[in-house]
Design an enzyme around this catalytic site. Structure first.
Site, PDB file in Angstrom:
ATOM      1  N   HIS A   1      -1.164 -10.900   4.014  1.00 21.14           N
ATOM      2  CA  HIS A   1      -2.495 -10.297   3.951  1.00 21.14           C
ATOM      3  C   HIS A   1      -3.255 -10.615   5.246  1.00 21.14           C
ATOM      4  CE1 HIS A   1      -5.994  -8.569   2.097  1.00 21.14           C
ATOM      5  NE2 HIS A   1      -6.698  -9.589   2.544  1.00 21.14           N
TER       6      HIS A   1
ATOM      7  N   ASN B   1       3.814 -11.774  -0.164  1.00 23.08           N
ATOM      8  CA  ASN B   1       2.984 -10.744   0.463  1.00 23.08           C
ATOM      9  C   ASN B   1       2.307 -11.338   1.689  1.00 23.08           C
ATOM     10  OD1 ASN B   1       1.576  -8.218   0.718  1.00 23.08           O
ATOM     11  ND2 ASN B   1      -0.245  -9.220  -0.127  1.00 23.08           N
TER      12      ASN B   1
ATOM     13  N   SER C   1       5.649  -2.914  11.317  1.00 23.95           N
ATOM     14  CA  SER C   1       5.817  -3.909  12.386  1.00 23.95           C
ATOM     15  C   SER C   1       6.209  -5.273  11.818  1.00 23.95           C
ATOM     16  CB  SER C   1       4.552  -4.018  13.251  1.00 23.95           C
ATOM     17  OG  SER C   1       3.498  -4.589  12.527  1.00 23.95           O
TER      18      SER C   1
ATOM     19  N   ILE D   1       1.892  -3.471  -7.435  1.00 25.05           N
ATOM     20  CA  ILE D   1       3.058  -3.554  -8.316  1.00 25.05           C
ATOM     21  C   ILE D   1       2.550  -3.815  -9.738  1.00 25.05           C
ATOM     22  CG2 ILE D   1       4.619  -4.351  -6.494  1.00 25.05           C
ATOM     23  CD1 ILE D   1       4.327  -7.144  -7.805  1.00 25.05           C
TER      24      ILE D   1
ATOM     25  N   MET E   1       1.576  -0.175   0.293  1.00 20.47           N
ATOM     26  CA  MET E   1       0.226   0.171  -0.134  1.00 20.47           C
ATOM     27  C   MET E   1       0.128   0.540  -1.614  1.00 20.47           C
ATOM     28  SD  MET E   1      -1.252  -0.608   2.523  1.00 20.47           S
ATOM     29  CE  MET E   1      -2.942  -0.085   2.301  1.00 20.47           C
ATOM     30  N   ARG E   2       0.943  -0.093  -2.428  1.00 18.59           N
ATOM     31  CA  ARG E   2       0.897   0.157  -3.861  1.00 18.59           C
ATOM     32  C   ARG E   2       0.791  -1.154  -4.604  1.00 18.59           C
ATOM     33  NH1 ARG E   2       1.702   5.035  -5.489  1.00 18.59           N
ATOM     34  NH2 ARG E   2       2.289   6.247  -3.683  1.00 18.59           N
TER      35      ARG E   2
HETATM   36  C1  GRF Z   1      -0.383  -5.817   7.892  1.00 18.66           C
HETATM   37  O1  GRF Z   1      -1.602  -6.060   8.548  1.00 18.66           O
HETATM   38  C2  GRF Z   1      -0.303  -6.606   6.615  1.00 18.66           C
HETATM   39  O2  GRF Z   1      -1.013  -7.818   6.644  1.00 18.66           O
HETATM   40  C3  GRF Z   1      -0.944  -5.666   5.625  1.00 18.66           C
HETATM   41  O3  GRF Z   1      -0.554  -4.380   6.036  1.00 18.66           O
HETATM   42  C4  GRF Z   1      -0.277  -4.370   7.429  1.00 18.66           C
HETATM   43  C5  GRF Z   1       1.102  -3.814   7.609  1.00 18.66           C
HETATM   44  O4  GRF Z   1       1.421  -3.575   8.945  1.00 18.66           O
HETATM   45  N1  GRF Z   1      -0.564  -6.012   4.280  1.00 18.66           N
HETATM   46  P1  GRF Z   1       2.911  -3.152   9.325  1.00 18.66           P
HETATM   47  O5  GRF Z   1       3.257  -1.900   8.528  1.00 18.66           O
HETATM   48  O6  GRF Z   1       3.816  -4.299   9.000  1.00 18.66           O
HETATM   49  O7  GRF Z   1       2.859  -2.857  10.789  1.00 18.66           O
END
Ligand code: GRF
Length: 200
Positions: free
Chosen positions: A109, A107, A12, A93, A90-91
């Protein structure tokens, strides 16, 4: 300026960045590539629909992490990428990758760093019982969720909030904040002084 967005899931934030670029809100930037490590990620479909080139690189197809990242770097160089935006990637780096692209990786968060680092920032904030949480966009360095902070936005947690309701509010903020931070970067308005990022 060419941007690559790295995703692993829903995408998203990738969508929000693509929409911002499309509506001319970040005139200095073009969204050149989406890098994804998960064949099931909805982000891949979003990229296809938006006509944005995507690169699917699965970690399991490589031995050392350096080989996996070399494959990604090849595409980043081909596409002349100037800025990498991690968005639900989800990795971790590698330190080498972080060094190579120093101050060229952002990034997002879903908490107010340095609180609630890691993969469950929303749940961790809720479980801890904090009354205020938020979103952070920061530069990436060799440590997880650690580099200089560019923008933060806060929100109150109400007693009625659940993980889902809070996630909805957090994502809404993210979708505004990430394009804003990218725009500042693309306009050359971010000046880094140690841990501090001055917006000029
Ligand atoms: C988001 O909440 C972001 O802050 C975190 O992972 C989520 C990713 O959501 N790092 P999307 O895949 O962009 O919908």
């Amino acid at each position: 300026m060419n941007i690559a967005v790295f995703c692993s899931g829903n995408g998203s934030n990738f969508q929000a960045i693509a929409d911002a670029v499309k509506r001319g809100a970040i005139r200095e930037a073009s969204l050149a590539l989406m890098v994804c490590d998960n064949p099931q990620a909805f982000a891949l479909e979003r990229a296809k629909k938006e006509g944005i080139k995507s690169l699917l690189v699965e970690r399991k197809n490589f031995g050392a992490k350096a080989e996996y990242e070399a494959e990604i770097i090849k595409s980043l160089e081909q596409e002349k990428i100037d800025l990498i935006c991690l968005a639900g990637y989800m990795r971790l780096i590698s330190p080498e990758f972080a060094k190579k692209y120093k101050y060229r990786i952002l990034n997002i968060h879903p908490a107010l760093l340095p609180a609630f680092k890691g993969g469950q920032g929303i749940k961790d904030a809720l479980d801890y019982g904090v009354k205020v949480t938020g979103v952070t966009v920061h530069f990436v360095d060799e440590e997880m969720d650690h580099g200089p902070i560019i923008l933060q936005r806060s929100l109150y947690i109400s007693q009625e909030d659940t993980e889902d309701s809070l996630a909805g509010q957090i994502h809404e903020i993210e979708h505004q904040l990430y394009p804003e931070a990218i725009k500042l970067y693309a306009q050359g308005k971010l000046q880094i002084e140690g841990r501090k990022v001055r917006i000029t």
